[in-house]
Scaffold this active site. Structure first.
Site, short mmCIF file in Angstrom:
data_model
loop_
_atom_site.label_atom_id
_atom_site.label_comp_id
_atom_site.label_asym_id
_atom_site.label_seq_id
_atom_site.Cartn_x
_atom_site.Cartn_y
_atom_site.Cartn_z
N ASN A 103 -9.72 7.78 5.15
CA ASN A 103 -9.14 6.52 4.69
C ASN A 103 -7.73 6.39 5.23
OD1 ASN A 103 -9.50 4.15 2.81
ND2 ASN A 103 -7.56 4.98 2.04
N GLU A 104 -7.49 5.31 5.91
CA GLU A 104 -6.14 4.98 6.36
C GLU A 104 -5.37 6.18 6.91
OE1 GLU A 104 -4.20 2.85 3.17
OE2 GLU A 104 -5.15 0.99 3.79
N GLU A 125 -10.16 -4.10 3.84
CA GLU A 125 -9.52 -4.18 2.53
C GLU A 125 -8.51 -5.32 2.51
OE1 GLU A 125 -7.53 -0.72 1.03
OE2 GLU A 125 -9.10 0.63 1.75
N GLU A 158 -3.70 3.38 -9.67
CA GLU A 158 -3.90 1.99 -9.22
C GLU A 158 -4.62 1.16 -10.27
OE1 GLU A 158 -5.45 2.43 -5.17
OE2 GLU A 158 -3.38 2.26 -4.48
C1 GLA Z 1 -4.91 1.13 0.65
C2 GLA Z 1 -5.99 2.13 0.30
C3 GLA Z 1 -6.70 1.83 -0.97
C4 GLA Z 1 -5.76 1.31 -2.02
C5 GLA Z 1 -5.03 0.13 -1.49
C6 GLA Z 1 -4.12 -0.48 -2.51
O1 GLA Z 1 -5.31 0.14 1.46
O2 GLA Z 1 -6.92 2.31 1.31
O3 GLA Z 1 -7.32 3.01 -1.40
O4 GLA Z 1 -4.85 2.30 -2.36
O5 GLA Z 1 -4.24 0.55 -0.41
O6 GLA Z 1 -3.52 -1.60 -2.02
#
Ligand code: GLA
Length: 635
Positions: free
Chosen positions: A150-151, A305, A353
Site C-alpha cells: 500500500n502506497e 482511493e 482513522e
Molecule cells: C492512504 C491510505 C489509506 C488511508 C488513507 C486515508 O491513502 O492508503 O489506507 O490511510 O490514506 O486518507
C-alpha cells in the site's frame, strides 16, 4: 491485461476491512454494496496480523468467508498483500526490519508502514506472505486484481539501506573516483576513498550534498520497486491472468519514480487526496488524473482511493458539498480512470482513522452521504460505454521526479516550489480549457506540438537532447526559470545554464536574481513576476517582454523566443503570476472548450462536462446544472 478481471464497466468501491467488524455485519456489507452499485473492493490491505497471527500460523477462515460472500454478491476483490503493516510479532523478532528515520531513530510498531524494504527478514517475510496468499487465492473466482502493498513511500535510513545503497552506487558508478566526480566530492572534504565510507544521508550538521541526497532518493525508489517486483512475480506465477497493481501516493517525500514503476504494474493506480480547502481541490484532482493517465502511457488507469465526504486540507478535513464527491470522481473518470474507488467502504469504529469519511458512514445507510454514494454508483453503469476512446491532447508538461526531489534542497538560490510551478501551468491551461499530458524529460515527445518545462531544474544530457530534437523537428518548447540549471548529478550546467542549450533558446542566463517576497516585478504589458528572476543575455532570441523595474533586471529580457530548426523555444526567466502565464498561452493560441470552473473533456464521440460553478452552464447544446456533470454526444 489492464483491467480488474471479471469486473464489467467502471469500477466503484473502496477499501473494505471486514476483519475490523463482527461477522454479523458482512452480509449487511454485501447487501449495501449492491445497493450502492459497488462492484470492486480492496480487501486485506493491512490485515497481516489477522492472516498470520503467529509466525507461520495462518487464519484464512475469515477471508475465505468474506471472499465467498463478495463473490456470491457479484463483487470483485482487489486482494492486497498486507506488507505495508507487518504484525507486532514480526517486528519484535526482527527489530532491524523496522524503518529508521533520517535522524537515526528506529521507529517502533504501533502505527503502520513500519518496515525497512532493505531488511532481509522483511523481504523474506513479504515474499512468504505473498506466496501463501497466491497459493490460496490465485484461482479464487472473486479475485479481480492483486493490490501489492500500500502506497510505497516509507523511506528508511538504516544500516541495511546503507549496505544496499553502496551496492546500488557501485553498480551505477563502477569506481569510487567516478562517484567522487559525480558528487563533487572535493567540497567540504567529502571525498571517499572506500565504498564503506558512504552513508545514507542521515541527519548531518548543516546542508547535505545534493547529489548524495538525489541518488539516495533514486536508490530508494529502486529498492521499493524490487520489493514490489518480488511479490508481483510470485503472484503472476500463480495465475498469469490476474492483473497486478499497487496504489501510488503523491508527495515530495515519496521516493518513488512513477515513470520507472509504471511499466512494472498492469494498471496504474493512484490515491488522490486533494489538500486545497477551496476550488483548487478540483484543480488538484485534475492534476492527479492527468499525471496518472500519463504514467499509464495515455491508457486506462484507476483512481484507487479518494475520500468520500471531505477534503484533506492541511488544517484538517473540510466537508465536501453535496455533489462534490461525484464531480471529483468524474474529473478522474473523464481523464482516464476506469472507475472511482475510495478509502473506505465502512467508516471505522476505532483506530487511528475512525474519523476518516467512508461510503457507508457511522450512522449507516439512512444518511445523506450513503444516498449520494448509491445514487452516483448506480449512475456509472450507464456511462461505462463513453470511456472507450482515449483522452487526446497535443500539449504536454514535463514531469521530472528528479527536479521535484532536488528542489527540496535547502541550498537553492531561493526556495522553489516545483509542484506549485507545475500545478500553475496545469491550472492556467485548464482554465483555458486545455487538457495536458505529462511526460518525462527523456520521454517520447513525438505526439505533442507544445511542450512546457516548468522549472525543470535537473536536466540530463539525454533530456536536453530530447528537447532539442523536439524543437528542431517543429515543436514549440516553453521553459521557465531554473530549467536545466543542473545536470543529473546536480552539477551546474556552466556557461549559461539551460542544460547547455543556449543555442536552442538563443540566450544565456547569466545570473539568478531572487527578489524579496511580496514585491512583484512588473513586466511590460505582461503581468508580473514574483520572487525569482534571472538575468538573460540575448544571443539571437527575440525579447517578448522586459522587466519594468528592479535592480539590475529593469529593462532586461523577461520572456524570450528563439526560432530553432522547424520549431521555436520560449524562455520565461522568472516565476510568472497566473495572469502572465494566461497572457503567454493566449499568445501561443492554446485554448479549448473548457473554462474556469468548467471541465470539458472530449473522448471520441463523447463530451464530458463537469460544472463546478454555482450556476447553470451551457456548452454547445448541453445545459449542465450548477454543481453537476453530464456526458453527451459531441455536436
Ligand atoms: C492512504 C491510505 C489509506 C488511508 C488513507 C486515508 O491513502 O492508503 O489506507 O490511510 O490514506 O486518507
Amino acid at each position: 491485461m489492464h483491467w480488474p478481471k471479471g469486473v464489467d464497466g467502471l469500477s466503484y468501491g473502496g477499501d473494505y476491512n471486514p476483519e475490523q467488524w463482527p461477522e454479523e455485519t458482512w452480509d449487511d456489507d454485501v447487501m449495501l454494496m449492491r445497493e450502492a452499485g459497488v462492484n470492486l473492493v480492496s480487501v486485506g490491505v493491512f490485515s497481516w496480523a489477522r492472516l498470520e497471527p503467529r509466525p507461520g500460523e495462518y487464519d484464512f477462515g475469515w477471508l475465505d468467508t468474506v471472499l465467498g460472500k463478495l463473490h456470491a454478491g457479484g463483487i470483485g476483490v482487489n486482494l492486497a498483500t498486507p506488507t505495508a503493516s507487518p504484525p507486532p510479532w514480526f517486528t519484535l523478532a526482527h527489530p532491524d526490519a523496522l524503518n529508521t528515520r533520517p535522524d537515526g531513530v528506529r521507529q517502533v510498531h504501533g502505527s503502520r508502514d513500519t518496515y525497512d524494504v532493505c531488511a532481509p527478514a522483511y523481504r523474506e517475510a513479504s515474499r512468504a506472505i505473498a506466496a501463501t496468499l497466491a497459493e490460496r487465492y490465485a484461482d479464487h473466482p472473486a479475485l479481480a486484481m492483486w493490490h501489492v502493498h500500500n502506497e510505497y513511500g516509507s523511506a528508511t535510513y538504516s544500516a541495511h539501506a546503507e549496505q544496499a545503497f553502496r551496492l546500488w552506487l557501485q553498480a551505477k558508478y563502477e569506481t569510487i573516483d567516478a562517484l567522487n566526480d559525480a558528487w563533487w566530492g572535493s567540497f567540504w572534504s567529502q571525498h571517499y576513498s572506500e565504498w564503506e565510507q558512504i552513508l545514507a544521508p542521515r541527519a548531518t550538521q548543516y546542508l547535505a550534498n545534493p547529489a548524495h541526497e538525489l541518488d539516495f532518493k533514486r536508490f530508494t525508489s529502486d529498492a521499493m520497486l524490487e520489493h514490489y517486483k518480488e511479490q508481483r512475480d510470485l503472484l503472476r506465477a500463480a495465475n498469469p491472468d490476474v492483473p497486478i497493481t499497487t496504489n501510488f501516493v503523491f508527495g515530495q517525500w515519496v521516493p518513488v519514480d512513477p515513470w520507472k514503476w509504471a511499466s512494472e504494474v498492469d494498471l496504474v493506480a493512484f490515491d488522490s487526496y486533494p489538500s486545497a480547502p477551496d476550488e483548487r481541490a478540483e484543480q488538484q484532482s485534475a492534476l492527479h488524473a492527468d499525471l496518472s493517465r500519463s504514467w499509464a502511457g495515455g491508457g486506462d488507469w484507476l483512481l484507487m482511493e479518494q475520500a468520500a465526504a471531505s477534503l484533506h486540507s492541511h488544517d484538517g478535513a473540510i466537508a465536501k458539498a453535496p455533489g462534490r464527491m461525484a464531480r471529483h470522481s468524474m474529473i478522474h473518470i473523464s481523464r482516464g480512470s476506469k472507475g472511482a474507488m475510495f478509502f473506505q467502504w465502512r467508516a471505522g469504529r476505532g483506530g487511528a482513522e475512525q474519523w476518516h469519511s467512508a461510503l457507508l458512514p457511522h450512522a449507516g445507510k439512512h444518511t445523506r452521504m450513503f444516498r449520494e454514494v448509491a445514487e452516483f454508483g448506480n449512475t456509472l453503469p450507464g456511462i461505462a460505454h463513453t470511456v472507450a476512446d482515449p483522452v487526446e491532447t497535443d500539449v504536454a508538461i514535463l514531469w521530472s521526479p528528479d527536479s521535484w526531489w532536488a528542489t527540496a534542497g535547502k541550498h537553492l538560490p531561493a526556495p522553489v516550489d516545483y509542484l506549485e510551478n507545475v500545478a500553475q501551468i496545469h491550472r492556467v491551461l485548464r482554465d483555458r480549457g486545455v487538457i495536458a499530458d505529462f511526460v518525462a524529460p527523456e520521454g517520447d515527445l513525438s505526439k505533442y506540438t507544445t511542450v512546457i518545462a516548468p522549472t525543470t531544474y535537473v536536466l540530463s544530457q539525454a533530456g536536453a537532447e530530447n528537447l532539442r530534437w523536439f524543437t528542431a523537428g517543429g515543436g514549440r518548447l516553453v521553459a521557465s526559470y531554473l530549467t536545466g540549471a543542473v545536470d543529473e548529478n546536480c552539477q551546474v550546467w556552466l556557461d549559461g545554464y539551460l542544460g547547455g542549450m543556449t543555442d536552442l533558446f538563443g540566450i544565456r542566463v547569466t545570473e539568478h536574481l531572487p527578489q524579496p517576497a511580496g514585491e512583484p516585478r512588473a513586466l511590460w504589458n505582461f503581468g508580473a513576476a514574483e520572487r525569482f528572476c534571472e538575468l538573460v543575455e540575448l544571443r539571437g532570441a527575440q525579447c517578448v517582454t522586459q522587466y519594468a523595474s528592479g535592480d539590475v533586471i529593469e529593462n532586461q529580457p523577461a520572456v524570450t523566443v528563439n526560432p530553432f530548426g522547424e520549431g521555436e523555444a520560449w524562455y520565461v526567466s522568472c516565476k510568472l503570476v497566473d495572469e502572465a502565464w494566461d497572457r503567454l498561452f493566449e499568445e501561443l493560441k492554446l485554448s479549448g472548450p473548457g473554462r474556469p470552473g468548467l471541465d470539458v473533456v472530449d473522448r471520441g464521440p463523447w463530451r464530458f462536462i463537469i460544472n463546478h460553478t454555482e450556476k447553470e452552464e451551457q456548452v454547445g447544446n448541453v445545459i449542465v446544472p450548477a454543481g453537476s456533470w453530464a456526458v453527451d454526444k459531441k455536436r
